[in-house]
Design a protein around this motif. Structure first.
Motif, PDB file in Angstrom:
ATOM      1  N   GLY A  14      57.877  -2.518  22.134  1.00  0.00           N
ATOM      2  CA  GLY A  14      58.224  -2.672  20.720  1.00  0.00           C
ATOM      3  C   GLY A  14      59.279  -3.756  20.598  1.00  0.00           C
ATOM      4  O   GLY A  14      59.085  -4.878  21.066  1.00  0.00           O
ATOM      5  N   ASP A  15      60.408  -3.404  20.003  1.00  0.00           N
ATOM      6  CA  ASP A  15      61.499  -4.366  19.829  1.00  0.00           C
ATOM      7  C   ASP A  15      62.649  -4.150  20.807  1.00  0.00           C
ATOM      8  O   ASP A  15      63.679  -4.796  20.697  1.00  0.00           O
ATOM      9  CB  ASP A  15      62.064  -4.264  18.397  1.00  0.00           C
ATOM     10  CG  ASP A  15      61.066  -4.736  17.356  1.00  0.00           C
ATOM     11  OD1 ASP A  15      60.200  -5.551  17.700  1.00  0.00           O
ATOM     12  OD2 ASP A  15      61.158  -4.278  16.202  1.00  0.00           O
ATOM     13  N   GLU A  16      62.474  -3.225  21.758  1.00  0.00           N
ATOM     14  CA  GLU A  16      63.585  -2.870  22.633  1.00  0.00           C
ATOM     15  C   GLU A  16      63.260  -3.167  24.095  1.00  0.00           C
ATOM     16  O   GLU A  16      62.132  -3.013  24.539  1.00  0.00           O
ATOM     17  CB  GLU A  16      63.886  -1.367  22.475  1.00  0.00           C
ATOM     18  CG  GLU A  16      65.340  -1.069  22.631  1.00  0.00           C
ATOM     19  CD  GLU A  16      65.674   0.323  22.146  1.00  0.00           C
ATOM     20  OE1 GLU A  16      66.449   0.990  22.850  1.00  0.00           O
ATOM     21  OE2 GLU A  16      65.170   0.745  21.089  1.00  0.00           O
ATOM     22  N   TRP A  17      64.290  -3.579  24.840  1.00  0.00           N
ATOM     23  CA  TRP A  17      64.159  -3.855  26.265  1.00  0.00           C
ATOM     24  C   TRP A  17      64.618  -2.640  27.062  1.00  0.00           C
ATOM     25  O   TRP A  17      65.620  -2.016  26.721  1.00  0.00           O
ATOM     26  CB  TRP A  17      64.987  -5.073  26.663  1.00  0.00           C
ATOM     27  CG  TRP A  17      64.385  -6.347  26.171  1.00  0.00           C
ATOM     28  CD1 TRP A  17      64.656  -6.963  24.985  1.00  0.00           C
ATOM     29  CD2 TRP A  17      63.409  -7.143  26.830  1.00  0.00           C
ATOM     30  NE1 TRP A  17      63.900  -8.111  24.876  1.00  0.00           N
ATOM     31  CE2 TRP A  17      63.132  -8.246  26.000  1.00  0.00           C
ATOM     32  CE3 TRP A  17      62.748  -7.049  28.055  1.00  0.00           C
ATOM     33  CZ2 TRP A  17      62.215  -9.231  26.346  1.00  0.00           C
ATOM     34  CZ3 TRP A  17      61.837  -8.035  28.396  1.00  0.00           C
ATOM     35  CH2 TRP A  17      61.574  -9.108  27.560  1.00  0.00           C
ATOM     36  N   TYR A  18      63.869  -2.315  28.126  1.00  0.00           N
ATOM     37  CA  TYR A  18      64.163  -1.181  28.989  1.00  0.00           C
ATOM     38  C   TYR A  18      64.285  -1.648  30.439  1.00  0.00           C
ATOM     39  O   TYR A  18      63.493  -2.482  30.887  1.00  0.00           O
ATOM     40  CB  TYR A  18      63.057  -0.117  28.891  1.00  0.00           C
ATOM     41  CG  TYR A  18      62.972   0.496  27.520  1.00  0.00           C
ATOM     42  CD1 TYR A  18      63.720   1.618  27.193  1.00  0.00           C
ATOM     43  CD2 TYR A  18      62.160  -0.070  26.536  1.00  0.00           C
ATOM     44  CE1 TYR A  18      63.659   2.172  25.922  1.00  0.00           C
ATOM     45  CE2 TYR A  18      62.098   0.481  25.266  1.00  0.00           C
ATOM     46  CZ  TYR A  18      62.849   1.597  24.967  1.00  0.00           C
ATOM     47  OH  TYR A  18      62.789   2.135  23.708  1.00  0.00           O
ATOM     48  N   PHE A  19      65.243  -1.102  31.138  1.00  0.00           N
ATOM     49  CA  PHE A  19      65.406  -1.394  32.562  1.00  0.00           C
ATOM     50  C   PHE A  19      64.249  -0.770  33.320  1.00  0.00           C
ATOM     51  O   PHE A  19      63.923   0.400  33.118  1.00  0.00           O
ATOM     52  CB  PHE A  19      66.751  -0.832  33.053  1.00  0.00           C
ATOM     53  CG  PHE A  19      66.943  -0.885  34.534  1.00  0.00           C
ATOM     54  CD1 PHE A  19      67.004  -2.100  35.205  1.00  0.00           C
ATOM     55  CD2 PHE A  19      67.067   0.278  35.274  1.00  0.00           C
ATOM     56  CE1 PHE A  19      67.181  -2.148  36.579  1.00  0.00           C
ATOM     57  CE2 PHE A  19      67.257   0.239  36.639  1.00  0.00           C
ATOM     58  CZ  PHE A  19      67.308  -0.982  37.293  1.00  0.00           C
ATOM     59  N   VAL A  20      63.615  -1.535  34.187  1.00  0.00           N
ATOM     60  CA  VAL A  20      62.522  -1.057  35.024  1.00  0.00           C
ATOM     61  C   VAL A  20      63.028  -1.091  36.457  1.00  0.00           C
ATOM     62  O   VAL A  20      63.148  -2.150  37.057  1.00  0.00           O
ATOM     63  CB  VAL A  20      61.274  -1.969  34.892  1.00  0.00           C
ATOM     64  CG1 VAL A  20      60.170  -1.494  35.819  1.00  0.00           C
ATOM     65  CG2 VAL A  20      60.805  -2.031  33.459  1.00  0.00           C
ATOM     66  N   GLY A  21      63.368   0.047  36.973  1.00  0.00           N
ATOM     67  CA  GLY A  21      63.889   0.069  38.339  1.00  0.00           C
ATOM     68  C   GLY A  21      64.604   1.365  38.626  1.00  0.00           C
ATOM     69  O   GLY A  21      64.568   2.316  37.841  1.00  0.00           O
ATOM     70  N   GLN A  22      65.279   1.368  39.749  1.00  0.00           N
ATOM     71  CA  GLN A  22      65.987   2.544  40.216  1.00  0.00           C
ATOM     72  C   GLN A  22      67.465   2.450  39.861  1.00  0.00           C
ATOM     73  O   GLN A  22      68.063   1.380  39.940  1.00  0.00           O
ATOM     74  CB  GLN A  22      65.886   2.625  41.745  1.00  0.00           C
ATOM     75  CG  GLN A  22      64.483   2.726  42.274  1.00  0.00           C
ATOM     76  CD  GLN A  22      64.003   4.158  42.306  1.00  0.00           C
ATOM     77  OE1 GLN A  22      64.793   5.081  42.458  1.00  0.00           O
ATOM     78  NE2 GLN A  22      62.709   4.359  42.157  1.00  0.00           N
ATOM     79  N   MET A  23      68.032   3.591  39.499  1.00  0.00           N
ATOM     80  CA  MET A  23      69.484   3.710  39.407  1.00  0.00           C
ATOM     81  C   MET A  23      69.921   4.383  40.698  1.00  0.00           C
ATOM     82  O   MET A  23      69.365   5.409  41.088  1.00  0.00           O
ATOM     83  CB  MET A  23      69.897   4.538  38.197  1.00  0.00           C
ATOM     84  CG  MET A  23      69.540   3.907  36.859  1.00  0.00           C
ATOM     85  SD  MET A  23      70.385   2.352  36.545  1.00  0.00           S
ATOM     86  CE  MET A  23      72.052   2.911  36.221  1.00  0.00           C
ATOM     87  N   VAL A  24      70.882   3.775  41.387  1.00  0.00           N
ATOM     88  CA  VAL A  24      71.339   4.292  42.672  1.00  0.00           C
ATOM     89  C   VAL A  24      72.827   4.594  42.602  1.00  0.00           C
ATOM     90  O   VAL A  24      73.551   4.041  41.767  1.00  0.00           O
ATOM     91  CB  VAL A  24      71.039   3.303  43.831  1.00  0.00           C
ATOM     92  CG1 VAL A  24      69.543   3.135  44.009  1.00  0.00           C
ATOM     93  CG2 VAL A  24      71.722   1.977  43.608  1.00  0.00           C
ATOM     94  N   GLU A  25      73.272   5.466  43.500  1.00  0.00           N
ATOM     95  CA  GLU A  25      74.690   5.814  43.527  1.00  0.00           C
ATOM     96  C   GLU A  25      75.518   4.578  43.860  1.00  0.00           C
ATOM     97  O   GLU A  25      75.211   3.841  44.791  1.00  0.00           O
ATOM     98  CB  GLU A  25      74.932   6.911  44.556  1.00  0.00           C
ATOM     99  CG  GLU A  25      76.310   7.505  44.466  1.00  0.00           C
ATOM    100  CD  GLU A  25      76.476   8.715  45.364  1.00  0.00           C
ATOM    101  OE1 GLU A  25      77.637   9.017  45.693  1.00  0.00           O
ATOM    102  OE2 GLU A  25      75.474   9.344  45.741  1.00  0.00           O
ATOM    103  N   ASP A  26      76.549   4.366  43.074  1.00  0.00           N
ATOM    104  CA  ASP A  26      77.458   3.242  43.327  1.00  0.00           C
ATOM    105  C   ASP A  26      78.435   3.681  44.408  1.00  0.00           C
ATOM    106  O   ASP A  26      79.217   4.609  44.208  1.00  0.00           O
ATOM    107  CB  ASP A  26      78.196   2.850  42.048  1.00  0.00           C
ATOM    108  CG  ASP A  26      79.027   1.586  42.194  1.00  0.00           C
ATOM    109  OD1 ASP A  26      79.238   1.137  43.339  1.00  0.00           O
ATOM    110  OD2 ASP A  26      79.475   1.055  41.179  1.00  0.00           O
ATOM    111  N   GLU A  27      78.386   3.008  45.548  1.00  0.00           N
ATOM    112  CA  GLU A  27      79.220   3.405  46.688  1.00  0.00           C
ATOM    113  C   GLU A  27      80.710   3.341  46.374  1.00  0.00           C
ATOM    114  O   GLU A  27      81.509   4.060  46.979  1.00  0.00           O
ATOM    115  CB  GLU A  27      78.888   2.577  47.931  1.00  0.00           C
ATOM    116  CG  GLU A  27      78.869   1.089  47.762  1.00  0.00           C
ATOM    117  CD  GLU A  27      77.579   0.518  47.157  1.00  0.00           C
ATOM    118  OE1 GLU A  27      77.625  -0.651  46.770  1.00  0.00           O
ATOM    119  OE2 GLU A  27      76.560   1.215  47.033  1.00  0.00           O
TER     120      GLU A  27
END
Length: 168
Positions: A14-27
Motif C-alpha cells: 500500500g502506502d507503507e514500508w515494512y522491514f523484511v528481515g530478522q530482528m536479532v538480539e543486540d549484543e
C-alpha cells in the motif's frame, strides 16, 4: 580504521514500508540494558567492499579511474519502516545535540530493486590494469550473485522493494 556496509530490505505494501528481515538480539544490550536496544535489525550484507560502496552510491570512490555510481548518496528515506526508524534513531543518536544526527558516523542511502535491475551491471567495466578489466558484476561478486539475484528471484525488479544501507 575501515568502512563497513550494513544493508536492510524493506517492502512497500500500500502506502507503507515494512522491514523484511530478522530482528536479532543486540549484543550491546547485555552490557548496557538502560541505553542499548534489546533487538536490532539483522543486516543482509555486512562486509567491507570499497568497490561495491563506489558502485552503489559513490562512497570511497577515490580511485584514479572511479566507478560510475548507480545513484549519489540519498540519506535515509523519509518513509522508513518502523523497525529501521527505531534502529537509525538509536544508531545515529548524538548525545550532545540530544537528537539523531545523520552525519555522526554513518553515510546512508537506499536503492529500489528496479533501480538496481536497470543498472548495466554486465556492460560497465572497471579497468584493473593495462591488460585486464572486470564487469561490475564481477567486481560486486557475492553481493550480485547471492544477495541481488536472490532478491530479484523473490520479488522481481520492483520499485516496491528497496535496500536501505549505511556505510560506517
Amino acid at each position: 580504521m575501515g568502512t563497513d556496509i550494513s544493508m536492510y530490505v524493506e517492502q512497500r505494501i500500500g502506502d507503507e514500508w515494512y522491514f523484511v528481515g530478522q530482528m536479532v538480539e543486540d549484543e550491546l544490550h547485555q552490557y548496557d540494558p538502560d541505553d542499548a536496544l534489546e533487538y536490532r535489525p539483522e543486516s543482509i550484507y555486512d562486509r567491507r567492499h570499497y568497490s561495491l560502496f563506489a558502485i552503489l552510491a559513490g562512497v570511497r570512490n577515490d580511485q584514479e579511474e572511479p566507478f560510475e555510481p548507480i545513484a549519489p548518496l540519498r540519506g535515509l528515506p523519509d518513509d522508513l519502516s518502523a523497525e529501521l526508524q527505531v534502529w537509525y534513531n538509536y544508531a545515529l543518536y548524538d548525545e550532545i545535540a540530544g537528537s539523531p544526527n545523520p552525519e555522526k558516523w554513518f553515510q546512508t542511502s537506499w536503492l529500489t530493486l528496479e533501480e538496481l535491475a536497470r543498472f548495466d551491471w554486465y556492460g560497465k567495466r572497471k579497468k584493473i590494469n593495462s591488460l585486464q578489466s572486470l564487469t561490475y558484476t564481477e567486481v560486486a561478486d557475492t553481493f550480485f550473485t547471492e544477495i541481488l539475484q536472490g532478491l530479484w528471484e523473490a520479488y522481481g525488479p520492483t520499485s516496491d522493494v528497496r535496500l536501505v544501507f549505511d556505510f560506517c
